[in-house]
Design an enzyme around this catalytic site. Sequence first.
Site, PDB file in Angstrom:
ATOM      1  N   HIS A 180       2.802  -4.660 -18.361  1.00  0.00           N
ATOM      2  CA  HIS A 180       2.359  -5.953 -18.888  1.00  0.00           C
ATOM      3  C   HIS A 180       3.476  -6.640 -19.653  1.00  0.00           C
ATOM      4  O   HIS A 180       3.617  -7.856 -19.622  1.00  0.00           O
ATOM      5  CB  HIS A 180       1.152  -5.747 -19.812  1.00  0.00           C
ATOM      6  CG  HIS A 180      -0.125  -5.579 -19.067  1.00  0.00           C
ATOM      7  ND1 HIS A 180      -1.201  -4.904 -19.578  1.00  0.00           N
ATOM      8  CD2 HIS A 180      -0.502  -6.002 -17.845  1.00  0.00           C
ATOM      9  CE1 HIS A 180      -2.186  -4.928 -18.703  1.00  0.00           C
ATOM     10  NE2 HIS A 180      -1.783  -5.570 -17.645  1.00  0.00           N
ATOM     11  N   CYS A 208       5.503 -14.779   2.584  1.00  0.00           N
ATOM     12  CA  CYS A 208       5.233 -14.727   1.142  1.00  0.00           C
ATOM     13  C   CYS A 208       5.764 -13.445   0.499  1.00  0.00           C
ATOM     14  O   CYS A 208       5.508 -13.196  -0.675  1.00  0.00           O
ATOM     15  CB  CYS A 208       3.747 -14.906   0.860  1.00  0.00           C
ATOM     16  SG  CYS A 208       2.739 -13.627   1.619  1.00  0.00           S
TER      17      CYS A 208
HETATM   18  C1  PEP Z   1       3.934  -8.310   0.754  1.00  0.00           C
HETATM   19  O1  PEP Z   1       3.536  -7.184   1.068  1.00  0.00           O
HETATM   20  O2  PEP Z   1       4.996  -8.813   1.172  1.00  0.00           O
HETATM   21  C2  PEP Z   1       3.147  -9.137  -0.177  1.00  0.00           C
HETATM   22  C3  PEP Z   1       3.477 -10.390  -0.432  1.00  0.00           C
HETATM   23  O3  PEP Z   1       2.086  -8.547  -0.776  1.00  0.00           O
HETATM   24  P1  PEP Z   1       2.204  -7.599  -2.067  1.00  0.00           P
HETATM   25  O4  PEP Z   1       3.618  -7.649  -2.548  1.00  0.00           O
HETATM   26  O5  PEP Z   1       1.208  -8.129  -3.024  1.00  0.00           O
HETATM   27  O6  PEP Z   1       1.826  -6.273  -1.469  1.00  0.00           O
END
Ligand code: PEP
EC number: 2.7.3.9
Length: 580
Positions: free
Chosen positions: A196, A511
């Site tokens: 955190h 993403c």
């Molecule tokens: C990923 O796996 O690239 C993603 C964006 O999800 P997380 O990092 O939340 O697993």
Amino acid sequence: MTTAFQGIGISTSRSLALGPAFVDGRGGRAASQSSIAVDEVAAEIERLDLAVTAARQALKAVRNQIPRHTPLNIAEFIDTHLLMLEDAALVEEVRRIVAEELCNAEWALQRQRDTLVGIFDEMDDPYLRTRRDDVEHVVQQIQTFLQGAVEQSEPSAQDLAGRVVVARDLTPADAILLHHRGAVAFVTEFGGPMSHTAILARSLGVPAVMGIHNITRYLRQGELILVDGETGTVLADADPLTLTFFRDRLRAAEARQLRLRGLVGRACVTRDRVAIDLLANLELPEDVELATANGAGGVGLYRTEFLYMNRRDLPDEEEHLANYAEIVAGLGGIPVTIRTLDLGVEKRIDTASEPAPGVSNPALGLRAIRLCLKEPDLFRPQLRAILRAGAIGPVRLMLPLVSSVHEVDTVLALIRQIKAQLDRDGLQYDPNLPIGAMIEVPAAALCARALARRLDFLSIGTNDLIQYTLAIDRLDDGVNYLFDPTHPAILRLVRMTIEAARDLKRPVSMCGEMAGDPRFTRLLLGIGLREFSMQPGAILDVKEVVLQADTRDLERRTAALFARLDDTDPGALIDELNAA
Ligand code: PEP
Ligand code: MG
């Protein structure tokens, strides 16, 4: 002579800082053992209880001091600590040890701390493992009062303006107060990037380096410290040449930030007039401000896991909806992509307090979409709330860890049922809410065409795609050096996904962290990516590259790069692509 210390960098949009050290030695004394007589037990337990009460009062005082408009709901972190002070697993057990083993309270507390920390350390789930920090923080708080350090005053505003705080550990409450008192960076012996305190440091834009064991012993009060939150390096006693070099870097970084700020209002188009969407990844509603301040065109990934953490019950539909409505309102009309729950059964999302037995490999286990489909009662409130949020503003729904079309078909059938139910309930929702999936396992990339046919959009999650394709635990330091976004297998899966989506005329974004790394922007544009989603602090760095890019030229050169991929170091090929 310059001395360098290496820790874990918590990089933020600002990652460099320099200032005199404020070495906070509080809480560092180890407890020693002493025996007590049977007739001293009651007094010893009373001493413990007084320390617990004092710790509680101190925390409440901090809670009252939290400045309004703090970008994170820090009060919740402090409430977690207050709850722990009430928790029988901690204090009651310490009382029992004192009474049964006839030892001093400090020692009993230390013993119970070791037991609890040991349990947390054993946990597979990285987020829960970081909860050991909460135990540490609470124990430290009680020890401070037990060891009579009450009179040690808190550092004042004067002490801290412009200083680098060096501490054994910092609680989230410490971090917020230190920031408001002018501290320019944090260096700690403990803590990690998912704690955190790290999340807070990022959100506050305070450079931090964590995990440098014993650093409080090596640094002197007031000596000049150089902190690089990107590389995780801390320099002390820097020689004049190093100091000049660092100051130049600091000045250059500040000038760059200023220059980048000028890009916020500019349309994000390449030199050949291709529009590129730069979106933000959000973890908390509070991050919305950061996203809009950096000119995000929307939110490409809202991770909803925080809604489920640090609590004993599950969020209900109305709580989900209130949370999403807050985000939609904060974004003022730009779209948000809400990812459904991405936790596993081992992450204790319900009231069961123990990790599921026999979960030996949680990354390959019952998590994310798999868990949600197995437990529709867990999934339904979130799906209903997302659909309903779509009636308030532009919302998309995204499914994590999809590995087969069967899962997508099942979710789509469930959503059809839920829409019928919402109609019966007379509740408003978006009947055309776009539904997409993350491509983060190789199976999904290989079936991208079939997935795209069923869905409205795809989003490539490279963090997991790399983990599952290259068989590397993304959280295991031992194999971290193999975590390579430029591995030919990754680049091919990314290309395959983008081509499948393009052929079926479905939007595709990325993403994972790769999307926010400007080293890969030209490559991804060359592969055909037009939508990037990243932590808000990276948007302007990527935008700077986009504005200078020519997609036609990059597509031609990237095709040539793929032809050489098996025989040349991909890193060198990407350097070549970035050079011209
Ligand atoms: C990923 O796996 O690239 C993603 C964006 O999800 P997380 O990092 O939340 O697993
Ligand atoms: Mg993922």
